[in-house]
Design a protein around this motif. Structure first.
Motif, PDB file in Angstrom:
ATOM      1  N   VAL A  68      24.718  31.547   5.076  1.00 21.13           N
ATOM      2  CA  VAL A  68      25.026  30.223   5.623  1.00 21.13           C
ATOM      3  C   VAL A  68      25.127  29.185   4.508  1.00 21.13           C
ATOM      4  N   CYS A  69      24.253  29.279   3.526  1.00 23.43           N
ATOM      5  CA  CYS A  69      24.256  28.308   2.425  1.00 23.43           C
ATOM      6  C   CYS A  69      25.385  28.579   1.432  1.00 23.43           C
ATOM      7  N   ILE A  76      21.819  36.921  -3.747  1.00 21.05           N
ATOM      8  CA  ILE A  76      20.781  37.391  -2.816  1.00 21.05           C
ATOM      9  C   ILE A  76      20.046  38.602  -3.387  1.00 21.05           C
TER      10      ILE A  76
END
Ligand code: CUV
Ligand code: SF4
Length: 623
Positions: A68-69, A76
């Motif tokens: 989402v960001c 990640i």
């Protein structure tokens, strides 16, 4: 996952018999639960699941390549890896801090339950760290030393104290990359900070700080744990001990100690030797009190006191399945919560001792600096009282114990060599010992228990490579009869000659997981002697069956220190080509070493052998 055959789960007789007993009695083990958990979540396995904020959790796929960001798989995976090894570095280092607090309590007179057993080492370390010791009282010196070590955890230093041990070339590399470890807590906190949403969003940068965090573990947290434990409990020297489930005794009160820190278990050891308590055990119908170790607490007690070792990580549940254990006393780390349940299938009580490691269903006996002796006596009394509750008809002690030699601290190795490392270095130069490999770490039910640990060691010693063992690998190699001087018959001719002349085994037990710091130090000593960097040495590290965050931290500080590091299975990073590429190749250019992943011990031995040949050649040494 299909139900595995017991013969495919482990290589050991004692384990197989206990797995069969567990099955018969309906007791669940890690292998059963692995089956229930398989297949594992692919996103988790690849490291592309992010849970660090509540706009998520996000998981990366072709269809949804960004969280989402906007974080991509590289960011990640790198963040997950950073936090993963950070957990490991925190574990080792917080253990180290507990040791410093114990020494501090001794130095300030806060406790009479502990004392300084190796004064010579205290003064030696103090001297090494450059402060005045001449004519001073040992408690005074100890107080100053703890002040220095406490500062190593903080934020005021530009580099941790034991960087004085690191070869100049290595320090230069770290400086240029900006990864010189400054303070243990600082690097750990910064790792957590960087991996908060919206901070470090450049995978290679995050990986570099992971390296720095782990270097703070290896060259400070763990190294401090080792050195202070030696000061408090004695520097290990060679001695005999025994391993496997056969060390349990069917006619005695059996107490198992499990965890990592010797602070609790050393007091338990004193209590089991207390004549009054032995008498009490006899009154209750037992023939004595038997103490045995598991995992690293077991390693600590075995290295210094010759206390027998019941088993490694995957043996911890199975040790209770014998039905012969009255209490299992734990401190912290690598303790399966299932031990409470397995214990409940018998009369076995689990006793926790650290406020930071409580287990629901266990009994908590809080150990503090000032009450260690008293609490240990309490625990031993509880064990004695439980002996009457044992159902002797369910007791099965499956095998006879195997003899091992333990206690090879660096001091002991140097002594065995006649006072200096020169004979070892000469043997390396002459190619009689072609290289040195530390085989370390855990078990993992995904792999056949101890298959890779044992076969890798066997292959390496055949190739005249000296093996140093720590952690759970120790028990494996002990059970495989590789830890006795007679084991040299399994080694190549050069290693046979050298170890034979010295009367030492071809595999040396150098300690627990934090004692991997001893291996770092030995590498540094050899590199300094030769005037080269650690990455130039014919050495390697391996963790064939690792599972824990701590093992990943060890692997990371090993390669960041310039040591080629083999892993039997990969960390959860394969979802990012960038991070995987860095781990297996890219870091080579930066720090002169990298990871290699290979589950097959025979192929792994070839990889390590090739690396050692390469390094020998570069140093101009013949094969
Ligand atoms: Ni750390 S080696 S399972 S107990 S980390 Fe624990 Fe030592 Fe692995 Fe064994
Ligand atoms: Fe998703 Fe980004 Fe939050 Fe991670 S940090 S959970 S990728 S939104």
């Amino acid at each position: 996952m299909e139900k595995r055959n017991i013969d495919d789960m482990t290589i050991w007789e004692d384990a197989k018999k206990m797995l069969a007993k567990a099955e018969k009695e309906g007791i669940e083990t890690a292998w059963d639960r692995l089956e229930q958990q398989t297949p594992h979540c692919k996103f988790g396995e690849q490291g592309v699941c992010c849970r660090i904020c509540v706009m998520g959790p996000c998981r990366i796929s072709k269809k949804a390549p960004l969280g989402v960001c906007g974080a991509d798989k590289d960011v990640i995976v790198a963040r997950n890896f950073g936090r993963f090894v950070c957990g490991g570095a925190a574990g080792h280092s917080d253990h180290g801090r507990d040791c410093v607090e114990a020494l501090h309590a001794v130095a300030t007179g806060e406790t009479k339950d502990y004392s300084i057993r190796d004064e010579a080492k205290l003064f030696r370390i103090a001297g090494e760290l450059g402060f005045e010791t001449e004519g001073r009282a040992s408690l005074d010196v100890a107080k100053d030393l703890t002040d220095i070590f406490f500062e190593d955890f903080g934020s005021r230093k530009k580099e941790v104290s034991f960087l004085c041990r690191v070869p100049e070339k290595r320090k230069e590399i770290w400086k240029n990359l900006g990864i010189t470890p400054r303070g243990v807590d600082r690097e750990i906190t910064e790792m957590m900070h960087r991996t908060h949403m919206g901070c470090d969003n450049d995978a290679p940068n995050t990986i570099l700080h992971s390296a720095r965090t782990c270097l703070a573990d290896g060259w400070a947290g763990s190294m401090i744990a080792t050195e202070v434990s030696d000061i408090l409990f004695g520097t290990p020297s060679p001695r005999k001990a025994k391993v496997n489930l056969g060390v349990l005794k069917d006619d005695q009160v059996n107490i198992l100690v499990h965890g990592h820190n010797p602070i609790v278990s050393e007091k338990i050891l004193e209590a089991v030797n207390d004549p009054e308590l032995i008498e009490r055990a006899k009154e209750k119908g037992a023939n004595g009190i038997n103490l045995a170790g598991l995992c690293c607490t077991g390693n600590e007690l075995m290295m210094r006191q010759g206390i027998p070792m019941a088993g490694n990580h995957l043996m911890t549940e199975l040790a209770l399945v014998t039905g012969a254990v009255e209490v299992i006393v734990v401190d912290y780390q690598c303790i399966m919560p299932s031990l409470v349940q397995v214990g409940n299938c018998f009369h076995t009580k689990m006793i926790t001792t650290a406020d930071k490691a409580k287990f629901t269903g266990a009994e908590h006996v809080r150990f503090e600096m000032h009450n260690g002796k008293e609490q240990a006596r309490k625990v031993v009394k509880m064990a004695i009282d439980r002996f009457a509750m044992r159902d002797q008809s369910r007791v099965e002690i499956p095998v006879e114990p195997v003899d091992i030699t333990t206690g090879f601290s660096n001091e002991a190795i140097i002594e065995a060599l006649g006072g200096s490392l020169t004979p070892l270095i000469d043997a390396i130069k002459a190619g009689k010992i072609r290289g040195i490999v530390g085989i370390v770490g855990c078990n993992n039910p995904k792999l056949k228990h101890d298959h890779c640990n044992v076969n890798l060691a066997k292959e390496l010693i055949k190739k005249d490579i000296l093996v140093l063992a720590t952690g759970c690998v120790t028990t494996a190699l002990g059970k495989a009869e590789l830890l006795m001087p007679e084991s040299i018959s399994q080694a190549g001719p050069g290693l046979q000659e050298i170890c034979g002349a010295l009367g030492i085994p071809p595999v040396l037990h150098v300690g627990s997981c934090v004692d991997n710091a001893r291996i770092l130090q030995v590498c540094a000593l050899i590199a300094n002697e030769l005037g080269v960097d650690i990455s130039d040495l014919p050495v390697a590290a391996s963790s064939p069956e690792w599972y824990s965050e701590k093992a990943a931290a060890i692997g990371t500080y090993a390669f960041a220190s310039g040591i080629y590091t083999h892993l039997g299975l990969p960390p959860n990073i394969l979802g990012s080509e960038t991070v995987t590429g860095l781990a297996v190749q890219g870091l080579e250019d930066l720090v002169g070493a990298c990871f290699a992943v290979e589950p097959d011990p025979f192929k792994a031995a070839e990889l390590i052998d090739a690396r050692i040949s390469l390094k020998r050649k570069a140093l101009g040494l013949s094969e």
